[in-house]
Design a protein around this motif. Structure first.
Motif: not given
Length: 343
Positions: A280-302
């Motif tokens: 029931x948890x779609x990829x759209x749910x995950x895009x909204x409720x989680x943070x997805x990134x490469x390792x180099x981009x994670x700090x900036x994304x958060x």
């Protein structure tokens, strides 16, 4: 922005080495949840294994313990950490509190408000020798020197509470020192509810909104290849379905544009279909409720996502593979040093 690692309470023999690894990796601190094991003993062991690490319960169940017992435990941990302990408290849900702990649960919000004030009254009593709290649920007015922990060379522990609905958020702003935001508390929910409601409560007690810490757990999906991120995404999907089954949290999904998510998850849950719950948890749910990134981009994304609101970010799924843990620690170090904030 401080960055903690989240862990369930573990066997005591495992905590010292984990605390030392956490400190060496670059995290600000550790947050201990309460499930089958209690978080306080874990925090005590960690305080001795990694002096200087910031420790918190996130969250300890309040009602089964008297406010005095909780206050005394927090007081000792504050002393043992040199002032680096935060007491995080929560109500849990009725079934657990009544049927597992055998404790009253009526009017949990007002009860927790009174509990927090009673704990703070105990802190004052340890310094002054006078205990004087008379609330709707707790009346405490007796203490003698041999039953007092006595003063410590550290400020009183901060007392944080888990809060989701508007009433609890206002109450946290009024009487607590911080709010543990729910793991599915995405930025839109934080902006719509957490920030304004906490501010209302803070103003009611003559404080600034900035006086109340916002402690935000984040689910992350990190990897430098599609395969890595796909595996992480499935783990996050199962975690979100677990949290999404609670009726009181349904409005968070609904307001984010995912109407009926909780009802669909609960239908599968009642059938014992764990995989169906996760579906029931779609990829759209995950895009909204989680943070997805490469390792180099994670700090900036958060930083982009939470830098304007969170006092502390808690990495929900950092534990596991040792190499990934070290990489998460480097992200934590960047955020705590401000390098990813661009400010």
């Amino acid at each position: 922005m401080d960055v903690d690692v989240m862990t369930t309470a573990l066997p005591l023999g495992d905590i010292g080495s984990l605390a030392a690894r956490t400190q060496a990796a670059g995290f600000s601190g550790m947050l201990f949840t309460e499930t089958g094991r209690t978080p306080y003993l874990n925090a005590a062991v960690a305080s001795q294994a990694a002096p200087g690490l910031e420790l918190s319960t996130g969250v300890a169940v309040a009602f089964p313990r008297s406010p005095f017992i909780t206050a005394a435990t927090a007081w000792e941990l504050q002393e043992g950490t040199g002032g680096r302990f935060r007491l995080g408290l929560g109500t849990q849900v009725r079934t657990h509190v009544v049927r597992r702990y055998g404790t009253a649960f009526e009017r949990p919000g007002p009860r927790l408000r009174d509990y927090v004030l009673a704990v703070k009254a105990c802190f004052a009593a340890f310094r002054t020798g006078t205990l004087d709290h008379h609330g709707e649920f707790y009346n405490l007015d007796f203490i003698t020197p041999q039953w007092s922990a006595g003063p410590i060379d550290a400020p009183d522990p901060k007392v944080d509470i888990a809060a989701v609905n508007p009433w609890m958020l206002r109450m946290a702003g009024e009487v607590a020192d911080g709010v543990h935001v729910h793991p599915i508390g995405e930025p839109g929910y934080i902006a719509r509810h957490v920030v304004p409601k906490v501010a209302e409560g803070a103003m009611k007690s003559g404080r600034l909104p900035s006086d109340i810490a916002l402690i935000v757990p984040v689910m992350t999906i990190v990897g430098d290849t599609d395969e890595e991120r796909a595996a992480e995404r499935e783990r996050v999907r199962f975690s979100m379905s677990f949290y999404g089954s609670t009726p009181n949290y349904a409005f968070i999904w609904d307001e984010a544009g995912f109407d009926g998510t909780t009802a669909r998850i609960r239908e599968k849950q009642k059938a014992g279909d764990v995989n169906g719950m996760a579906a029931q948890i779609t990829d759209d749910h995950i895009a909204t409720f989680a943070t997805e990134s490469t390792w180099d981009g994670l700090a900036a994304a958060l930083a982009d996502k939470y830098g304007d609101t969170a006092s502390r970010v808690v990495l929900y799924n950092a534990l596991g593979d040792p190499e990934r843990f070290e990489r998460y620690g480097e992200v934590a170090r960047q955020l705590s040093q401000g390098g990813a904030l661009g400010r």
